[in-house]
Design a protein around this motif. Structure first.
Motif, PDB file in Angstrom:
ATOM      1  N   ARG A 133       0.682  -1.339  -0.116  1.00 44.82           N
ATOM      2  CA  ARG A 133       0.127  -0.058   0.020  1.00 44.82           C
ATOM      3  C   ARG A 133       0.914   1.309  -0.044  1.00 44.82           C
ATOM      4  O   ARG A 133       1.965   1.324   0.480  1.00 44.82           O
ATOM      5  CB  ARG A 133      -1.029   0.036   1.201  1.00 44.82           C
ATOM      6  CG  ARG A 133      -0.610  -0.133   2.641  1.00 44.82           C
ATOM      7  CD  ARG A 133      -1.595  -0.066   3.578  1.00 44.82           C
ATOM      8  NE  ARG A 133      -2.156   1.322   3.345  1.00 44.82           N
ATOM      9  CZ  ARG A 133      -3.493   1.406   2.679  1.00 44.82           C
ATOM     10  NH1 ARG A 133      -4.010   0.541   2.443  1.00 44.82           N
ATOM     11  NH2 ARG A 133      -3.844   2.537   2.811  1.00 44.82           N
ATOM     12  N   ARG A 161       0.558   1.499  -4.841  1.00 50.48           N
ATOM     13  CA  ARG A 161      -0.179   0.521  -5.599  1.00 50.48           C
ATOM     14  C   ARG A 161      -0.495   1.326  -6.690  1.00 50.48           C
ATOM     15  O   ARG A 161      -0.177   2.610  -7.102  1.00 50.48           O
ATOM     16  CB  ARG A 161      -1.741   0.442  -4.664  1.00 50.48           C
ATOM     17  CG  ARG A 161      -1.073  -0.179  -3.222  1.00 50.48           C
ATOM     18  CD  ARG A 161      -2.514  -0.152  -2.653  1.00 50.48           C
ATOM     19  NE  ARG A 161      -2.895   0.937  -1.870  1.00 50.48           N
ATOM     20  CZ  ARG A 161      -3.538   1.264  -1.004  1.00 50.48           C
ATOM     21  NH1 ARG A 161      -4.123   0.156  -0.518  1.00 50.48           N
ATOM     22  NH2 ARG A 161      -4.096   2.383  -0.723  1.00 50.48           N
ATOM     23  N   ASN A 211     -10.440   4.322   3.361  1.00 51.15           N
ATOM     24  CA  ASN A 211     -10.273   4.918   2.004  1.00 51.15           C
ATOM     25  C   ASN A 211     -11.944   5.041   1.423  1.00 51.15           C
ATOM     26  O   ASN A 211     -12.686   4.276   1.824  1.00 51.15           O
ATOM     27  CB  ASN A 211      -9.830   3.596   0.904  1.00 51.15           C
ATOM     28  CG  ASN A 211      -8.295   3.563   1.060  1.00 51.15           C
ATOM     29  OD1 ASN A 211      -7.483   4.536   1.150  1.00 51.15           O
ATOM     30  ND2 ASN A 211      -8.032   2.108   1.318  1.00 51.15           N
ATOM     31  N   TYR A 251     -14.052   5.320  -1.866  1.00 59.34           N
ATOM     32  CA  TYR A 251     -13.713   5.129  -3.503  1.00 59.34           C
ATOM     33  C   TYR A 251     -15.075   5.818  -4.085  1.00 59.34           C
ATOM     34  O   TYR A 251     -15.970   5.453  -3.794  1.00 59.34           O
ATOM     35  CB  TYR A 251     -13.785   3.387  -3.682  1.00 59.34           C
ATOM     36  CG  TYR A 251     -13.062   2.675  -3.361  1.00 59.34           C
ATOM     37  CD1 TYR A 251     -12.670   2.446  -2.201  1.00 59.34           C
ATOM     38  CD2 TYR A 251     -11.738   2.043  -4.191  1.00 59.34           C
ATOM     39  CE1 TYR A 251     -11.886   1.640  -1.345  1.00 59.34           C
ATOM     40  CE2 TYR A 251     -11.110   1.235  -3.682  1.00 59.34           C
ATOM     41  CZ  TYR A 251     -10.998   0.896  -2.226  1.00 59.34           C
ATOM     42  OH  TYR A 251      -9.941   0.128  -1.625  1.00 59.34           O
ATOM     43  N   LEU A 260      -8.307  -0.204  -6.894  1.00 58.71           N
ATOM     44  CA  LEU A 260      -7.037  -0.438  -6.194  1.00 58.71           C
ATOM     45  C   LEU A 260      -6.383  -1.469  -6.518  1.00 58.71           C
ATOM     46  O   LEU A 260      -6.830  -2.588  -6.734  1.00 58.71           O
ATOM     47  CB  LEU A 260      -7.450  -0.700  -4.793  1.00 58.71           C
ATOM     48  CG  LEU A 260      -6.378  -0.821  -3.762  1.00 58.71           C
ATOM     49  CD1 LEU A 260      -5.454   0.112  -3.706  1.00 58.71           C
ATOM     50  CD2 LEU A 260      -7.118  -0.995  -2.322  1.00 58.71           C
ATOM     51  N   HIS A 299      -1.988  -5.628  -4.380  1.00 55.44           N
ATOM     52  CA  HIS A 299      -0.806  -5.254  -3.459  1.00 55.44           C
ATOM     53  C   HIS A 299      -0.968  -6.043  -2.168  1.00 55.44           C
ATOM     54  O   HIS A 299      -1.968  -6.871  -1.753  1.00 55.44           O
ATOM     55  CB  HIS A 299      -1.226  -3.799  -3.093  1.00 55.44           C
ATOM     56  CG  HIS A 299      -2.253  -3.547  -1.914  1.00 55.44           C
ATOM     57  ND1 HIS A 299      -3.484  -3.387  -2.763  1.00 55.44           N
ATOM     58  CD2 HIS A 299      -2.243  -3.234  -0.633  1.00 55.44           C
ATOM     59  CE1 HIS A 299      -4.296  -3.059  -1.556  1.00 55.44           C
ATOM     60  NE2 HIS A 299      -3.584  -3.119  -0.580  1.00 55.44           N
ATOM     61  N   ASP A 330      -0.531  -6.042   2.200  1.00 53.41           N
ATOM     62  CA  ASP A 330      -0.275  -5.049   3.400  1.00 53.41           C
ATOM     63  C   ASP A 330       0.703  -5.431   4.019  1.00 53.41           C
ATOM     64  O   ASP A 330       0.784  -6.440   4.823  1.00 53.41           O
ATOM     65  CB  ASP A 330      -1.761  -5.055   4.143  1.00 53.41           C
ATOM     66  CG  ASP A 330      -2.977  -4.576   3.511  1.00 53.41           C
ATOM     67  OD1 ASP A 330      -2.676  -4.000   2.242  1.00 53.41           O
ATOM     68  OD2 ASP A 330      -3.967  -4.611   4.010  1.00 53.41           O
ATOM     69  N   HIS A 343      -3.934  -8.512  -2.741  1.00 53.49           N
ATOM     70  CA  HIS A 343      -5.658  -8.129  -3.042  1.00 53.49           C
ATOM     71  C   HIS A 343      -5.742  -6.629  -3.485  1.00 53.49           C
ATOM     72  O   HIS A 343      -4.786  -5.733  -3.697  1.00 53.49           O
ATOM     73  CB  HIS A 343      -6.119  -8.294  -1.515  1.00 53.49           C
ATOM     74  CG  HIS A 343      -5.535  -7.195  -0.484  1.00 53.49           C
ATOM     75  ND1 HIS A 343      -4.337  -7.728   0.053  1.00 53.49           N
ATOM     76  CD2 HIS A 343      -5.872  -5.958  -0.011  1.00 53.49           C
ATOM     77  CE1 HIS A 343      -3.914  -6.583   0.990  1.00 53.49           C
ATOM     78  NE2 HIS A 343      -4.918  -5.699   0.817  1.00 53.49           N
ATOM     79  N   ARG A 401     -17.771   4.164  -2.222  1.00 48.67           N
ATOM     80  CA  ARG A 401     -17.621   2.908  -1.080  1.00 48.67           C
ATOM     81  C   ARG A 401     -16.658   3.449  -0.188  1.00 48.67           C
ATOM     82  O   ARG A 401     -15.452   3.845  -0.493  1.00 48.67           O
ATOM     83  CB  ARG A 401     -17.128   1.792  -1.904  1.00 48.67           C
ATOM     84  CG  ARG A 401     -16.553   0.697  -0.897  1.00 48.67           C
ATOM     85  CD  ARG A 401     -16.294  -0.546  -1.630  1.00 48.67           C
ATOM     86  NE  ARG A 401     -15.924  -1.584  -0.697  1.00 48.67           N
ATOM     87  CZ  ARG A 401     -14.441  -1.887  -0.504  1.00 48.67           C
ATOM     88  NH1 ARG A 401     -13.589  -1.265  -1.137  1.00 48.67           N
ATOM     89  NH2 ARG A 401     -14.254  -3.051   0.178  1.00 48.67           N
ATOM     90  N   ASN A 441     -14.365   2.099   2.822  1.00 48.80           N
ATOM     91  CA  ASN A 441     -13.728   0.929   3.293  1.00 48.80           C
ATOM     92  C   ASN A 441     -12.748   1.126   4.465  1.00 48.80           C
ATOM     93  O   ASN A 441     -11.908   2.164   4.555  1.00 48.80           O
ATOM     94  CB  ASN A 441     -12.788   0.258   2.350  1.00 48.80           C
ATOM     95  CG  ASN A 441     -11.856  -1.020   2.724  1.00 48.80           C
ATOM     96  OD1 ASN A 441     -10.676  -0.757   2.825  1.00 48.80           O
ATOM     97  ND2 ASN A 441     -12.463  -1.905   2.992  1.00 48.80           N
ATOM     98  N   ARG A 444      -6.304  -3.078  11.780  1.00 51.48           N
ATOM     99  CA  ARG A 444      -5.263  -3.822  11.927  1.00 51.48           C
ATOM    100  C   ARG A 444      -4.300  -3.572  13.261  1.00 51.48           C
ATOM    101  O   ARG A 444      -4.507  -2.828  14.084  1.00 51.48           O
ATOM    102  CB  ARG A 444      -4.061  -3.404  10.898  1.00 51.48           C
ATOM    103  CG  ARG A 444      -4.298  -3.265   9.547  1.00 51.48           C
ATOM    104  CD  ARG A 444      -4.017  -1.877   8.736  1.00 51.48           C
ATOM    105  NE  ARG A 444      -4.726  -1.573   7.590  1.00 51.48           N
ATOM    106  CZ  ARG A 444      -4.284  -2.097   6.274  1.00 51.48           C
ATOM    107  NH1 ARG A 444      -2.998  -2.537   6.170  1.00 51.48           N
ATOM    108  NH2 ARG A 444      -4.939  -1.825   5.198  1.00 51.48           N
TER     109      ARG A 444
END
Ligand SMILES: O=C(O)CCC(=O)C(=O)O
Ligand SMILES: [Fe+2]
Length: 350
Positions: free
Chosen positions: A70, A73, A247, A249, A255, A258, A260, A318, A342, A344, A348
């Motif tokens: 990330r 990307r 994020n 979108y 995207l 990539h 993470d 992903h 969207r 998201n 983490r």
């Protein structure tokens, strides 16, 4: 072109979309196409007007297509940049691409690039485009009934691969109207204060901790129902999120594939999962063991879905290939004025 990219800041437990216009969101992220990384900060928790900013794309070595993590990307099309406006600045101006090219030594994130931003809000203000947004009473009632049935049913779980679980419809309508943030800067990676203004990100609110833990628990229960001898902790380790990246979108957003891998080596080595909430339009999500779009598997992530990837899938490639137009639940649009697009959120543990 400079290397400044976004950071993300955690927010508070009030409902995200309902109150989004009271938060400041910003970034300097040569992000994947038509995606706005969003920041929330403590200093954002006032009722000042949210501003985001929009830029046209530029080529930069770190923004090439097909990079693997990330921040590196794939990039195509229009970028959206977002910044905090503490209310003491004069209206912002937008540099044309030509103007930006004429000052090649500049780093993104310095004074000039901050001025090169213009407002963007992921939620429409009250009067904007209400004709288009207004859903009929019939449609709203239908969605309310659907929501009642949905919340009465157990969410459907799918075991996509070892360590990768999709909980369909896991987040309730209410859960999808939350508020958040947390700091990530692809240049400095995870930092305590946001370089652009020194703002310290608030902790992840309890309500989100609970949602994340609840989703992991639901996955464990599901795995045990599938195989009562399985060691769920090996398959999908527990984690306590201390980061969240957000994020937005737009309908052309995507995207590139990539991994993470900016979290700590220990976190990655333990396979601590990334827990991803989808809110708004549906997205076609790609994943695979190689960075190869043709070989990638696909799954549609709808509003309210939670995707978890950890354990053996922690380093899965992903990305998002498409955002499906007009797929945000009407009820959500009605109550939040979320723009087409969207949201998201990936939680983490560093
Ligand atoms: O939008 C998504 O579902 C994925 C986001 C993602 O991969 C990321 O933020 O690292
Ligand atoms: Fe990712």
């Amino acid at each position: 072109m400079g290397k400044w990219r976004s950071g993300f800041v955690f927010g508070n437990p009030t409902r995200l979309l309902r109150s989004a216009s009271h938060f400041h969101r910003f970034s300097r992220f040569p992000s994947p196409s038509n995606i706005s990384p969003i920041f929330f900060s403590k200093s954002s928790f006032s009722s000042k007007k949210t501003t985001m900013a929009e830029r046209t794309p530029h080529s930069h070595s770190s923004a090439r297509r097909g990079q693997s993590h990330r921040g590196n990307r794939s990039v195509e099309g229009k970028k959206i940049w977002v910044k905090v406006d503490h209310g003491n600045k004069s209206p912002q101006t937008v540099n044309t691409p030509q103007q930006r090219q004429s000052s090649p030594g500049r780093k993104e994130g310095d004074g000039e690039s901050l001025r090169a931003l213009r407002p963007f809000d992921i939620c429409r203000s009250g009067g904007v485009d209400t004709v288009r947004l207004k859903a009929s009473l019939l449609e709203l009632n239908r969605e309310k009934r659907k929501e009642l049935v949905r919340s009465a049913c157990m969410s459907q779980c799918h075991n996509l691969r070892s360590g990768m679980i999709l909980l369909k419809n896991h987040l309730s309508h209410e859960d999808q109207m939350m508020c958040l943030g947390k700091n990530w800067d692809p240049e400095a990676k995870y930092v305590d204060v946001r370089p652009v203004d020194g703002a310290k990100p608030p902790e992840i609110p309890e309500v989100f901790q609970k949602l994340v833990k609840g989703a992991i628990q639901a996955s464990h229960d599901f795995l045990l129902r599938q195989n009562k001898h399985i060691n769920v902790e090996d398959e999908l380790p527990n984690m306590s999120p201390d980061l969240c990246i957000i994020n937005f979108y737009n309908e052309n957003g995507r995207l590139g594939l990539h991994q993470d891998r900016d979290e700590s080596p220990q976190s990655i080595a333990k396979g601590l999962p990334v827990v991803s909430f989808s809110v708004g339009n549906s997205a076609e999500f790609l994943y695979g063991v190689e960075r190869d779009v043709d070989k990638a598997e696909k799954v549609v992530l709808e509003s309210g879905d939670v995707l978890i990837f950890g354990g053996k899938s922690r380093m899965i490639f992903h990305g998002v290939s498409t955002i499906q137009a007009n797929t945000t639940p009407k009820l959500l649009v009605e109550e939040t004025k979320l723009r087409p697009g969207r949201l998201n959120l990936t939680f983490r543990q560093y």
